[in-house]
Design an enzyme around this catalytic site. Structure first.
Site, mmCIF file in Angstrom:
data_model
loop_
_atom_site.group_PDB
_atom_site.id
_atom_site.type_symbol
_atom_site.label_atom_id
_atom_site.label_comp_id
_atom_site.label_asym_id
_atom_site.label_seq_id
_atom_site.Cartn_x
_atom_site.Cartn_y
_atom_site.Cartn_z
ATOM 1 N N LYS A 1 0.829 -1.200 0.000
ATOM 2 C CA LYS A 1 0.000 0.000 0.000
ATOM 3 C C LYS A 1 0.877 1.269 0.000
ATOM 4 O O LYS A 1 2.097 1.186 0.239
ATOM 5 C CB LYS A 1 -0.931 -0.050 1.217
ATOM 6 C CG LYS A 1 -1.934 -1.221 1.171
ATOM 7 C CD LYS A 1 -2.765 -1.268 2.446
ATOM 8 C CE LYS A 1 -3.869 -2.312 2.376
ATOM 9 N NZ LYS A 1 -4.710 -2.290 3.595
ATOM 10 N N TYR B 1 -12.660 -3.118 -3.217
ATOM 11 C CA TYR B 1 -13.246 -3.059 -1.877
ATOM 12 C C TYR B 1 -14.772 -2.964 -1.937
ATOM 13 O O TYR B 1 -15.392 -2.294 -1.102
ATOM 14 C CB TYR B 1 -12.664 -1.857 -1.113
ATOM 15 C CG TYR B 1 -11.249 -2.069 -0.588
ATOM 16 C CD1 TYR B 1 -10.889 -3.240 0.099
ATOM 17 C CD2 TYR B 1 -10.266 -1.091 -0.751
ATOM 18 C CE1 TYR B 1 -9.591 -3.425 0.586
ATOM 19 C CE2 TYR B 1 -8.968 -1.274 -0.249
ATOM 20 C CZ TYR B 1 -8.644 -2.448 0.416
ATOM 21 O OH TYR B 1 -7.364 -2.622 0.917
ATOM 22 N N PHE C 1 -15.248 3.770 7.481
ATOM 23 C CA PHE C 1 -13.869 4.101 7.128
ATOM 24 C C PHE C 1 -13.624 4.084 5.622
ATOM 25 O O PHE C 1 -12.513 4.410 5.169
ATOM 26 C CB PHE C 1 -12.888 3.147 7.831
ATOM 27 C CG PHE C 1 -13.101 1.684 7.503
ATOM 28 C CD1 PHE C 1 -12.597 1.117 6.340
ATOM 29 C CD2 PHE C 1 -13.806 0.871 8.382
ATOM 30 C CE1 PHE C 1 -12.796 -0.226 6.046
ATOM 31 C CE2 PHE C 1 -14.009 -0.480 8.096
ATOM 32 C CZ PHE C 1 -13.515 -1.028 6.923
ATOM 33 N N ARG D 1 -1.750 -14.789 4.176
ATOM 34 C CA ARG D 1 -2.512 -14.108 5.237
ATOM 35 C C ARG D 1 -1.774 -14.231 6.575
ATOM 36 O O ARG D 1 -1.732 -13.289 7.366
ATOM 37 C CB ARG D 1 -3.930 -14.684 5.347
ATOM 38 C CG ARG D 1 -4.833 -14.370 4.176
ATOM 39 C CD ARG D 1 -5.237 -12.907 4.082
ATOM 40 N NE ARG D 1 -6.157 -12.489 5.134
ATOM 41 C CZ ARG D 1 -6.822 -11.345 5.129
ATOM 42 N NH1 ARG D 1 -6.677 -10.482 4.118
ATOM 43 N NH2 ARG D 1 -7.616 -11.021 6.108
ATOM 44 N N THR E 1 -5.456 -7.879 10.340
ATOM 45 C CA THR E 1 -5.798 -6.572 9.748
ATOM 46 C C THR E 1 -5.417 -5.425 10.681
ATOM 47 O O THR E 1 -4.909 -4.396 10.241
ATOM 48 C CB THR E 1 -7.321 -6.515 9.460
ATOM 49 O OG1 THR E 1 -7.656 -7.614 8.615
ATOM 50 C CG2 THR E 1 -7.713 -5.206 8.796
ATOM 51 N N ARG F 1 2.674 -6.982 9.103
ATOM 52 C CA ARG F 1 1.971 -5.917 9.825
ATOM 53 C C ARG F 1 2.457 -5.813 11.259
ATOM 54 O O ARG F 1 2.589 -4.708 11.809
ATOM 55 C CB ARG F 1 0.462 -6.157 9.762
ATOM 56 C CG ARG F 1 -0.135 -5.847 8.386
ATOM 57 C CD ARG F 1 -1.551 -6.351 8.267
ATOM 58 N NE ARG F 1 -2.220 -5.921 7.043
ATOM 59 C CZ ARG F 1 -3.358 -6.452 6.599
ATOM 60 N NH1 ARG F 1 -3.936 -7.451 7.266
ATOM 61 N NH2 ARG F 1 -3.911 -6.005 5.495
ATOM 62 N N ASN G 1 -1.778 -0.116 7.375
ATOM 63 C CA ASN G 1 -1.242 -1.456 7.670
ATOM 64 C C ASN G 1 -0.382 -2.064 6.566
ATOM 65 O O ASN G 1 -0.215 -3.281 6.493
ATOM 66 C CB ASN G 1 -2.369 -2.389 8.124
ATOM 67 C CG ASN G 1 -3.465 -2.537 7.092
ATOM 68 O OD1 ASN G 1 -3.350 -2.014 5.981
ATOM 69 N ND2 ASN G 1 -4.514 -3.264 7.428
ATOM 70 N N HIS H 1 -1.768 -5.397 1.431
ATOM 71 C CA HIS H 1 -3.027 -6.104 1.203
ATOM 72 C C HIS H 1 -2.703 -7.519 0.759
ATOM 73 O O HIS H 1 -1.733 -7.734 0.034
ATOM 74 C CB HIS H 1 -3.841 -5.433 0.090
ATOM 75 C CG HIS H 1 -4.968 -6.312 -0.382
ATOM 76 N ND1 HIS H 1 -6.143 -6.432 0.324
ATOM 77 C CD2 HIS H 1 -5.052 -7.178 -1.427
ATOM 78 C CE1 HIS H 1 -6.918 -7.318 -0.290
ATOM 79 N NE2 HIS H 1 -6.292 -7.783 -1.351
ATOM 80 N N GLU I 1 -9.475 -10.874 -7.583
ATOM 81 C CA GLU I 1 -8.576 -9.729 -7.425
ATOM 82 C C GLU I 1 -7.464 -9.745 -8.477
ATOM 83 O O GLU I 1 -7.111 -8.703 -9.022
ATOM 84 C CB GLU I 1 -7.988 -9.715 -6.010
ATOM 85 C CG GLU I 1 -9.049 -9.393 -4.964
ATOM 86 C CD GLU I 1 -8.504 -9.320 -3.535
ATOM 87 O OE1 GLU I 1 -9.256 -8.885 -2.650
ATOM 88 O OE2 GLU I 1 -7.325 -9.701 -3.298
HETATM 89 N N1 UDP Z 1 -9.570 -0.691 7.436
HETATM 90 C C1 UDP Z 1 -9.571 0.488 8.184
HETATM 91 N N2 UDP Z 1 -10.293 0.529 9.341
HETATM 92 C C2 UDP Z 1 -11.001 -0.537 9.797
HETATM 93 C C3 UDP Z 1 -10.989 -1.735 9.044
HETATM 94 C C4 UDP Z 1 -10.261 -1.775 7.870
HETATM 95 O O1 UDP Z 1 -8.939 1.459 7.787
HETATM 96 O O2 UDP Z 1 -11.624 -0.426 10.858
HETATM 97 C C5 UDP Z 1 -8.802 -0.758 6.162
HETATM 98 C C6 UDP Z 1 -7.456 -1.442 6.347
HETATM 99 O O3 UDP Z 1 -6.523 -0.799 5.492
HETATM 100 C C7 UDP Z 1 -7.760 -2.846 5.843
HETATM 101 C C8 UDP Z 1 -8.721 -2.541 4.692
HETATM 102 O O4 UDP Z 1 -9.531 -1.481 5.199
HETATM 103 O O5 UDP Z 1 -6.585 -3.517 5.437
HETATM 104 C C9 UDP Z 1 -9.592 -3.678 4.255
HETATM 105 O O6 UDP Z 1 -10.249 -4.236 5.354
HETATM 106 P P1 UDP Z 1 -10.451 -5.815 5.500
HETATM 107 O O7 UDP Z 1 -11.384 -6.032 6.637
HETATM 108 O O8 UDP Z 1 -10.809 -6.383 4.160
HETATM 109 O O9 UDP Z 1 -9.005 -6.320 5.977
HETATM 110 P P2 UDP Z 1 -7.762 -7.023 5.227
HETATM 111 O O10 UDP Z 1 -8.330 -8.080 4.306
HETATM 112 O O11 UDP Z 1 -7.011 -5.930 4.491
HETATM 113 O O12 UDP Z 1 -6.933 -7.611 6.339
#
Ligand code: UDP
Length: 161
Positions: free
Chosen positions: A20, A60, A68, A96, A102, A113, A123, A126, A137
């Site tokens: 990112k 997304y 958010f 993952r 996350t 992370r 974070n 992705h 994706e």
């Molecule tokens: N995100 C955020 N605030 C939150 C949850 C998610 O800013 O409370 C952002 C964060 O960058 C995250 C992305 O949204 O990586 C996508 O969220 P997801 O739940 O899909 O998590 P990921 O798959 O990236 O772990």
């Protein structure tokens, strides 16, 4: 007939990983790639891009109603992103785990992370969260012609055939 290690079931699984804008700004591209290379996963696609709101909106799609979401869009378009496709056995799940929770506060030390970030809004990487999502994706982020089918010379030491 010639059998190669890439005929092993699951060895051609692929996942999308994106460094990112914060990861790129903080010069973490090399550190992220290093973790996948040292594990033995294989890089089959790589590019740097300024992501469009159109692509992010599809990427997304499940988050449009989250509070958010507007700040996530601003964050993800704030600078260049490095997108990659990594291949290997169980690569979606392993990635993952390598990337970590996350929320960096919940991410184990040793994960990307957990080692390089503090707050959920920044974070650094992705990673696709299931093989089905990974396929979607990858086709969203990459043209077929941008993905390279190849077998690394060390495959026989990473996989048993
Ligand atoms: N995100 C955020 N605030 C939150 C949850 C998610 O800013 O409370 C952002 C964060 O960058 C995250 C992305 O949204 O990586 C996508 O969220 P997801 O739940 O899909 O998590 P990921 O798959 O990236 O772990």
């Amino acid at each position: 007939s010639s059998t190669t290690t890439s005929d092993i079931p699951g060895v051609r699984e692929r996942t999308l990983v994106a460094i990112k804008p914060d990861g790129v700004q903080r010069r973490l591209i090399g550190q992220v790639i290093k973790r996948f290379e040292q594990r033995g996963f294989q890089l089959v696609g790589l590019k740097m891009l300024q992501v469009s709101e159109e692509l992010l909106s599809q990427h997304y799609a499940s988050l449009h109603r989250k509070p958010f979401y507007p700040s996530l869009l601003r964050y993800m378009t704030s600078g260049p992103v490095v997108a990659m496709v990594w291949e290997g056995h169980n690569v979606v799940k392993s990635t993952r785990l390598l990337v970590g929770n996350t929320n960096p506060a919940e991410a184990d030390p040793g994960t990307l992370r957990g080692d390089f970030s503090i707050h959920i809004s920044r974070n650094i990487v992705h990673a696709s969260d299931s093989p089905e999502v990974a396929q979607k994706e990858i086709s969203l982020w990459f043209q077929r012609s941008e993905l390279i089918d190849w077998e690394c010379c060390d495959h026989g030491n990473i996989y048993h055939s």
